[in-house]
Enzyme design. Structure first.
Site, PDB file in Angstrom:
ATOM      1  N   ASN A  10      54.356  60.575  63.358  1.00  0.00           N
ATOM      2  CA  ASN A  10      53.326  60.093  64.271  1.00  0.00           C
ATOM      3  C   ASN A  10      54.053  59.252  65.310  1.00  0.00           C
ATOM      4  O   ASN A  10      54.386  58.094  65.062  1.00  0.00           O
ATOM      5  CB  ASN A  10      52.292  59.262  63.500  1.00  0.00           C
ATOM      6  CG  ASN A  10      51.165  58.759  64.380  1.00  0.00           C
ATOM      7  OD1 ASN A  10      51.211  58.875  65.606  1.00  0.00           O
ATOM      8  ND2 ASN A  10      50.158  58.174  63.770  1.00  0.00           N
ATOM      9  N   ARG A  91      51.578  64.632  64.310  1.00  0.00           N
ATOM     10  CA  ARG A  91      50.293  64.252  64.883  1.00  0.00           C
ATOM     11  C   ARG A  91      50.404  64.424  66.393  1.00  0.00           C
ATOM     12  O   ARG A  91      51.271  63.847  67.039  1.00  0.00           O
ATOM     13  CB  ARG A  91      49.949  62.809  64.561  1.00  0.00           C
ATOM     14  CG  ARG A  91      48.610  62.384  65.184  1.00  0.00           C
ATOM     15  CD  ARG A  91      48.421  60.896  65.119  1.00  0.00           C
ATOM     16  NE  ARG A  91      47.172  60.488  65.792  1.00  0.00           N
ATOM     17  CZ  ARG A  91      47.007  59.348  66.425  1.00  0.00           C
ATOM     18  NH1 ARG A  91      47.989  58.468  66.489  1.00  0.00           N
ATOM     19  NH2 ARG A  91      45.866  59.063  66.997  1.00  0.00           N
ATOM     20  N   HIS A 179      40.857  60.731  66.917  1.00  0.00           N
ATOM     21  CA  HIS A 179      40.933  60.272  65.526  1.00  0.00           C
ATOM     22  C   HIS A 179      40.506  61.373  64.555  1.00  0.00           C
ATOM     23  O   HIS A 179      40.055  61.095  63.438  1.00  0.00           O
ATOM     24  CB  HIS A 179      40.091  59.012  65.298  1.00  0.00           C
ATOM     25  CG  HIS A 179      40.622  57.802  65.990  1.00  0.00           C
ATOM     26  ND1 HIS A 179      39.820  56.949  66.727  1.00  0.00           N
ATOM     27  CD2 HIS A 179      41.873  57.295  66.076  1.00  0.00           C
ATOM     28  CE1 HIS A 179      40.555  55.974  67.230  1.00  0.00           C
ATOM     29  NE2 HIS A 179      41.816  56.168  66.855  1.00  0.00           N
ATOM     30  N   HIS A 206      35.944  54.688  62.512  1.00  0.00           N
ATOM     31  CA  HIS A 206      37.389  54.473  62.394  1.00  0.00           C
ATOM     32  C   HIS A 206      37.715  53.263  63.268  1.00  0.00           C
ATOM     33  O   HIS A 206      37.771  53.356  64.495  1.00  0.00           O
ATOM     34  CB  HIS A 206      38.166  55.708  62.861  1.00  0.00           C
ATOM     35  CG  HIS A 206      39.650  55.510  62.871  1.00  0.00           C
ATOM     36  ND1 HIS A 206      40.482  56.049  61.910  1.00  0.00           N
ATOM     37  CD2 HIS A 206      40.462  54.817  63.707  1.00  0.00           C
ATOM     38  CE1 HIS A 206      41.732  55.690  62.167  1.00  0.00           C
ATOM     39  NE2 HIS A 206      41.736  54.939  63.255  1.00  0.00           N
ATOM     40  N   ASN A 209      43.371  49.390  65.711  1.00  0.00           N
ATOM     41  CA  ASN A 209      43.829  49.070  67.056  1.00  0.00           C
ATOM     42  C   ASN A 209      43.269  50.069  68.064  1.00  0.00           C
ATOM     43  O   ASN A 209      42.941  49.727  69.189  1.00  0.00           O
ATOM     44  CB  ASN A 209      45.352  49.058  67.102  1.00  0.00           C
ATOM     45  CG  ASN A 209      45.878  48.440  68.376  1.00  0.00           C
ATOM     46  OD1 ASN A 209      45.444  47.359  68.774  1.00  0.00           O
ATOM     47  ND2 ASN A 209      46.789  49.127  69.048  1.00  0.00           N
ATOM     48  N   GLY A 210      43.156  51.315  67.628  1.00  0.00           N
ATOM     49  CA  GLY A 210      42.335  52.313  68.311  1.00  0.00           C
ATOM     50  C   GLY A 210      41.058  52.452  67.511  1.00  0.00           C
ATOM     51  O   GLY A 210      41.094  52.427  66.275  1.00  0.00           O
ATOM     52  N   ASP A 281      45.031  41.662  67.440  1.00  0.00           N
ATOM     53  CA  ASP A 281      44.972  41.770  65.980  1.00  0.00           C
ATOM     54  C   ASP A 281      43.717  41.067  65.465  1.00  0.00           C
ATOM     55  O   ASP A 281      43.559  39.859  65.636  1.00  0.00           O
ATOM     56  CB  ASP A 281      46.231  41.140  65.375  1.00  0.00           C
ATOM     57  CG  ASP A 281      46.385  41.449  63.893  1.00  0.00           C
ATOM     58  OD1 ASP A 281      45.368  41.445  63.172  1.00  0.00           O
ATOM     59  OD2 ASP A 281      47.528  41.674  63.451  1.00  0.00           O
ATOM     60  N   GLU A 377      45.901  59.898  57.565  1.00  0.00           N
ATOM     61  CA  GLU A 377      46.210  60.978  58.500  1.00  0.00           C
ATOM     62  C   GLU A 377      47.428  61.760  58.036  1.00  0.00           C
ATOM     63  O   GLU A 377      47.512  62.986  58.231  1.00  0.00           O
ATOM     64  CB  GLU A 377      46.453  60.388  59.888  1.00  0.00           C
ATOM     65  CG  GLU A 377      45.223  59.722  60.490  1.00  0.00           C
ATOM     66  CD  GLU A 377      45.538  58.852  61.685  1.00  0.00           C
ATOM     67  OE1 GLU A 377      44.748  58.852  62.643  1.00  0.00           O
ATOM     68  OE2 GLU A 377      46.570  58.163  61.664  1.00  0.00           O
TER      69      GLU A 377
END
Length: 410
Positions: A10, A91, A179, A206, A209-210, A281, A377
């Site tokens: 990824n 990915r 996602h 989901h 951070n994204g 964060d 993932e």
């Protein structure tokens, strides 16, 4: 004696996450690692058999993604010397309108993925660089591309349209959703844990951070909060989420910003970071207690609740809500605030179950089940590799998303 293994990659702009899987039977994760600070001070971390190895350098790190792949493999080889990489799964953020399932990497596929780069300019070029790096590092290995957009390719057309002249839709300007690998995995887990819910109307969130949300019916995506790019929808760690496009015109014309400055603002300086003026964060924001941090959390929760109502309307009702991703799986506060006051739609949570990060966090009597299901993932990618190794002549496009394609290969 060598041990055939699969590697999952990824690749981001400055980091590379990788997983090592035994694929002789059902895929089993042997280890997981990350290469950070590509091009600067290199940092590598790899966890295998309960032991975490960390390496850092004060010198300039790998200057490109091929070097990062080499560094990751060198670390793997030192910790798992018997491993022989026979397949690599990647990915890929954008598969465009055509790719609805994983594909074996070919020159034609790479050409197509390059054409999709304008749809995901901050992700796609790095994904492609990672594929080329892996092909050079492991020339005899099977290379498989898995697309984040693929899970959403069966949307009703009305959910993919923008109100633009039709010619733009034909040129690829449409809602794609992202996602997908995460949603694919969680949908498969939901089918295993609660098949009756999987068959019904579910909104998955989901949150990381994204961040995005997906409406599913019978395990299939019918709508997503993300659209043409991974910028749309919910606010994220550093991304704006949904925004009035007129703001772009204002920034260009009235503020005198260059286009690249606007792109950097929207992708890298906004979201939780921009609102809090502190951090992207969620853990830092929850601990900070500043008015700005609280406002950032409040806005994040507000948008989730707003999209939850919209997606429930799209489905014509709701049977379950599922949280996943780093924030969704770990932030008791965010889950509590999202569900607070949602009794009108049938949503409620049990405080003790929520505090324990239980799989089901709703009360026993709740009409709508609220769940927390950790995502993977990497395992979805490993399963794709397994399928292609067992059936190399399987169709390379179309078909069902992996999470809907039956039990794991034996």
């Amino acid at each position: 004696m060598t041990r055939p293994v699969a590697l999952t990659l990824n690749v981001g702009s400055s980091s590379l996450k990788f997983g090592l899987f035994d694929i002789e039977g059902p895929p089993i994760e042997l280890g997981f690692g990350i290469v950070e600070n590509i091009g600067t001070a290199l940092r590598l971390k790899f966890t295998c058999n309960g032991t975490t190895i960390t390496r850092a350098s004060s010198e300039r790190g790998p200057a490109d993604h091929r070097s990062a792949v080499s560094a990751a493999f060198a670390l793997l080889h030192s910790q798992v010397p018997s491993a022989k990489v026979v397949a690599v799964g990647h990915r890929v953020v954008h598969g465009g309108p055509a790719y609805a399932a994983p594909r074996i990497v070919s020159d034609n596929l790479l050409d197509d993925l390059s054409r999709f780069a304008p749809f995901a300019p901050l992700h796609q070029p790095h994904n492609i660089a990672g594929i080329k790096a892996a092909m050079a590092e492991f020339p005899d290995a099977l290379q498989v591309a898995c697309f984040d957009t693929a899970f959403h390719r069966n949307h009703p057309k009305v959910n993919d349209l923008f109100a633009l002249p039709r010619a733009y839709y034909e040129r690829g300007v449409r809602r794609y959703g992202f996602h997908g690998l995460s949603y694919d995995y969680v949908a498969g887990e939901l089918r295993r844990i609660a098949p009756q819910l999987h068959a019904g109307r579910v909104v998955m969130a989901h949150l990381g951070n994204g961040a995005s949300m997906c409406a599913m019916e019978g395990g299939r995506s019918v709508a997503s909060t993300m659209g043409f790019t991974a910028l749309d929808g919910l606010p994220m760690g550093t991304r704006t989420g949904q925004i009035d496009p007129g703001i772009i015109f204002y920034l260009l014309r009235e503020e005198g910003m260059a286009l690249d400055e606007v792109i950097e603002l929207f992708y890298s300086k906004s979201g939780l970071l921009g609102l809090s003026d502190l951090s992207h964060d969620m853990r830092v924001l929850e601990a900070a207690g500043t008015p700005e941090a609280e406002e950032a959390i409040d806005y994040f929760v507000f948008r989730i609740r707003r999209e939850l109502g919209a997606l429930a309307a799209t489905l014509g009702g709701l049977d379950a809500v599922v949280f996943c991703g780093g924030i969704g799986e770990n932030s008791r506060l965010v889950r509590e605030r999202v569900c607070d006051g949602m009794g009108w739609i049938g949503i409620g949570i049990d405080p003790d179950r929520n505090a324990e990060n239980a799989t089901v966090i709703s009360p026993d009597h709740s009409r709508i089940q609220v769940m927390v299901i950790p995502t993977s993932e990497e395992l979805v990618i490993a399963r794709a590799i397994k399928r292609f190794r067992e059936a190399p002549n399987m169709p390379e496009a179309g078909g069902k998303p992996l999470g809907q394609a039956g039990p794991d290969p034996a």
